[in-house]
Design a protein around this motif. Structure first.
Motif, mmCIF file in Angstrom:
data_model
loop_
_atom_site.group_PDB
_atom_site.id
_atom_site.type_symbol
_atom_site.label_atom_id
_atom_site.label_comp_id
_atom_site.label_asym_id
_atom_site.label_seq_id
_atom_site.Cartn_x
_atom_site.Cartn_y
_atom_site.Cartn_z
ATOM 1 N N UNK A 40 -8.123 5.424 -9.907
ATOM 2 C CA UNK A 40 -8.286 4.728 -8.623
ATOM 3 C C UNK A 40 -9.576 3.889 -8.620
ATOM 4 N N UNK A 43 -10.544 3.069 -2.494
ATOM 5 C CA UNK A 43 -9.657 3.641 -1.480
ATOM 6 C C UNK A 43 -9.729 2.773 -0.226
ATOM 7 N N UNK A 46 -6.158 1.688 6.408
ATOM 8 C CA UNK A 46 -5.615 0.677 7.321
ATOM 9 C C UNK A 46 -5.855 1.169 8.750
ATOM 10 N N UNK A 60 -12.475 3.079 2.528
ATOM 11 C CA UNK A 60 -12.412 4.502 2.920
ATOM 12 C C UNK A 60 -13.802 5.114 2.873
ATOM 13 N N UNK A 62 -16.137 8.836 3.386
ATOM 14 C CA UNK A 62 -16.036 10.303 3.363
ATOM 15 C C UNK A 62 -15.779 10.826 4.779
ATOM 16 N N UNK A 64 -12.897 10.348 6.436
ATOM 17 C CA UNK A 64 -11.766 9.613 7.032
ATOM 18 C C UNK A 64 -10.461 10.344 6.764
ATOM 19 N N UNK A 65 -9.534 10.266 7.692
ATOM 20 C CA UNK A 65 -8.182 10.800 7.466
ATOM 21 C C UNK A 65 -7.200 10.039 8.339
ATOM 22 N N UNK A 66 -5.953 10.089 7.987
ATOM 23 C CA UNK A 66 -4.912 9.393 8.755
ATOM 24 C C UNK A 66 -4.814 10.075 10.124
ATOM 25 N N UNK A 67 -4.955 9.281 11.183
ATOM 26 C CA UNK A 67 -4.907 9.841 12.533
ATOM 27 C C UNK A 67 -6.288 9.950 13.163
ATOM 28 N N UNK A 82 -6.887 5.352 12.266
ATOM 29 C CA UNK A 82 -6.538 5.107 10.852
ATOM 30 C C UNK A 82 -5.047 5.390 10.685
ATOM 31 N N UNK A 84 -3.151 4.507 7.823
ATOM 32 C CA UNK A 84 -2.779 4.889 6.447
ATOM 33 C C UNK A 84 -3.988 4.787 5.527
ATOM 34 N N UNK A 85 -3.942 5.544 4.461
ATOM 35 C CA UNK A 85 -4.992 5.468 3.428
ATOM 36 C C UNK A 85 -4.276 5.381 2.084
ATOM 37 N N UNK A 86 -4.707 4.467 1.257
ATOM 38 C CA UNK A 86 -4.106 4.385 -0.083
ATOM 39 C C UNK A 86 -5.163 3.995 -1.116
ATOM 40 N N UNK A 87 -4.793 4.140 -2.378
ATOM 41 C CA UNK A 87 -5.731 3.841 -3.465
ATOM 42 C C UNK A 87 -5.260 2.623 -4.251
ATOM 43 N N UNK B 202 3.195 12.000 6.094
ATOM 44 C CA UNK B 202 2.845 10.659 6.615
ATOM 45 C C UNK B 202 3.958 10.147 7.535
ATOM 46 N N UNK B 205 3.718 12.055 10.661
ATOM 47 C CA UNK B 205 2.600 11.548 11.474
ATOM 48 C C UNK B 205 3.009 10.286 12.234
ATOM 49 N N UNK B 327 -2.575 8.314 -2.999
ATOM 50 C CA UNK B 327 -1.361 7.545 -2.698
ATOM 51 C C UNK B 327 -1.464 6.068 -3.087
ATOM 52 N N UNK B 332 3.244 4.034 -0.010
ATOM 53 C CA UNK B 332 3.006 3.756 1.417
ATOM 54 C C UNK B 332 4.128 2.881 1.985
ATOM 55 N N UNK B 366 -5.487 14.756 4.018
ATOM 56 C CA UNK B 366 -5.877 13.453 4.573
ATOM 57 C C UNK B 366 -4.975 12.932 5.671
ATOM 58 N N UNK B 367 -4.027 13.766 6.132
ATOM 59 C CA UNK B 367 -3.118 13.333 7.207
ATOM 60 C C UNK B 367 -3.198 14.334 8.353
ATOM 61 N N UNK B 368 -3.554 13.867 9.543
ATOM 62 C CA UNK B 368 -3.697 14.749 10.707
ATOM 63 C C UNK B 368 -2.330 15.209 11.199
#
Lengths: 94, 368
Positions: A40, A43, A46, A60, A62, A64-67, A82, A84-87, B202, B205, B327, B332, B366-368
């Motif tokens: 990767x 990171x 979105x 990204x 440290x 951070x998380x989706x939601x 947030x 989405x998160x992707x690499x 995901x 979510x 990911x 995605x 990483x996903x709430x």
């Protein structure tokens, strides 16, 4: 006699060429492994507004998380989350 | 020396003698096998050293992460974890209640590990603890594979079993390629980045959005949302820590709460693609899309039968390495497609007022 020697020399050369051209076993695999080491690079998160009127990509960080709610929308003042998160990947030699 | 060569005038004799010696060595001794054996042994040893490097890299990553979190006596804990957590499969020649026994053994092992982790790091949040647990599980898996390979290597060497070494030699390149992503996966888990396997959570979510999460089972939550006048119950593991939760038991409990009035159950999971298939490809089928050893999957199947509800499976395809690595954008995009398919199923295959259960299967890191 000289014909046999010439034939043998040609045969040896051909064998050597074939060996280096179609190298089998673990030497070839090592070369493939070098190419396949995908790592990767960065990171990306979105970030989106709840009202779907604002979307932005950010680096990204440290924690951070989706939601995760990360602020207010500059357009409608609603929450920014947030989505989405992707690499992003790159190929690197080991 | 020169005089010797000068004395020999018949080169044909020397050449034929050499040919005969070679012929004898090749056909009447073990020399070819010994040479092959040496080649195989060296090849396996080189590969094994590479895997050993991967193991130490992974273990060091976990150790430095634990040290960063302020945990003391990291070395004995990590070393004990690598050696001591194994599961013995229940007796299978007597199949009665095998699922219950398997579930019991899996749960006990998980609890034992979590309790040990809680003891050495009581101040850590549940999510961070889950991240540590999964990182350690990855390092442990890598170490176990290394130990097994080393065992066969030494066995082959000890008994000069060249067939065993040849098999190892042939399979090693593939194994190394499959094991390399494990080490990379730890980076993602430690940082709390969603991995390929997080595709299911995901999608869940995206359906749940901001709806409140209600605890239903250990490390598992559900939310209720209204989509097109249908009551949609969405189940996923409790994030954003790395855990897969107990989705099967959650579905069973939820169906019981709804008095088994469920018109459809939809499961979404990451699935392994075949070579040649595109990453992020979404496919729709029938059945429970869940890759556990059995106890969770059977709960979903039994619930669907009890409710008489159709069981839809949506899978997002990826490689085995992509499933554990952070990911990719292609996955995605697959998540978005799967989300649209779920909405489509809700709109076209259910009626207003129906109860629908949707399960996002996978690791929710990483996903709430």
């Amino acid at each position: 006699m000289p014909i046999i020697i010439i034939a043998m020399v040609v045969l040896i050369i051909l064998t050597l060429i074939l060996y280096f051209k179609l190298r089998s076993g673990f030497m070839k695999s090592f070369q493939q492994l070098d190419k396949l080491d995908e790592v990767p690079q960065r990171y990306i998160a979105i970030v989106k507004c709840y009202n779907n009127d604002y979307i932005v990509e950010k680096e990204f960080q440290e924690g951070d998380f989706v939601g995760k709610i990360v602020g207010e929308c500059p357009k409608c003042r609603n929450k920014l989350v947030i989505e989405a998160i992707f690499a992003q990947y790159t190929y690197r030699k080991r | 020396m020169l005089t010797v060569f000068q004395q020999v005038d018949n080169w044909n004799t020397i050449l034929s003698l050499l040919v005969w010696v070679l012929f004898f060595l090749y056909f009447f001794t073990d020399l070819p096998q010994k040479t092959q054996f040496y080649r195989y042994e060296r090849g396996v040893a080189t590969r094994l050293a590479l895997i050993e490097g991967l193991v130490s890299e992974s273990v060091n990553k976990v150790k430095s992460y634990l040290a960063k979190l302020g945990i003391k006596n990291v070395d004995p804990f990590v070393n004990t974890t690598l050696e001591n957590y194994f599961v013995i499969e229940p007796v299978s020649i007597e199949p009665i209640d095998i699922i219950k026994r398997l579930d019991h053994i899996i749960t006990i092992n998980e609890q034992k590990f979590k309790q040990d982790l809680e003891r050495i790091a009581p101040s850590l949040s549940v999510h961070t603890r889950n991240n540590v647990a999964v990182s350690l599980a990855i390092a442990s898996a890598l170490y176990t594979i290394y130990k097994i390979l080393r065992h066969y290597y030494y066995l082959g060497k000890k008994y000069e079993n060249w067939v065993l070494l040849m098999q190892l030699y042939l399979i090693m390149p593939q194994l190394v390629r499959e094991l390399m992503p494990y080490s990379r996966a730890i980076d993602g888990i430690i940082r709390g980045v969603p991995i390929g396997d997080s595709a299911g959570p995901m999608v869940a979510y995206k359906l749940m959005s901001t709806a409140p999460r209600i605890d239903i089972e250990e490390d598992t939550v559900y939310s209720v949302v209204n989509i097109e006048h249908r009551n949609v119950y969405i189940v996923k593991a409790k994030g954003p820590g790395a855990t897969v939760g107990k989705p099967g038991k959650a579905v069973a409990k939820l169906a019981e709460m709804l008095a088994y009035k469920v018109s459809r159950i939809i499961t979404i999971d990451a699935a392994l693609k075949l070579e040649g298939e595109r990453t992020g490809l979404v496919a729709e089928g029938t059945g429970a899309a869940i890759g556990d050893p059995g106890p969770e999957k059977i709960e979903i199947e039994r619930t669907a039968v009890k409710c008489g509800a159709p069981l839809d499976a949506i899978i997002i395809k990826m490689g085995s390495d992509e499933a554990i690595k952070p990911m990719k954008r292609e996955i995605l995009e697959g998540v978005e497609k799967a989300y649209q398919i779920v909405l489509d199923i809700i709109k076209n295959r259910t009626k207003p007022g129906d109860n629908i259960i949707i399960v996002g299967i996978g690791n929710t890191v990483g996903v709430y």
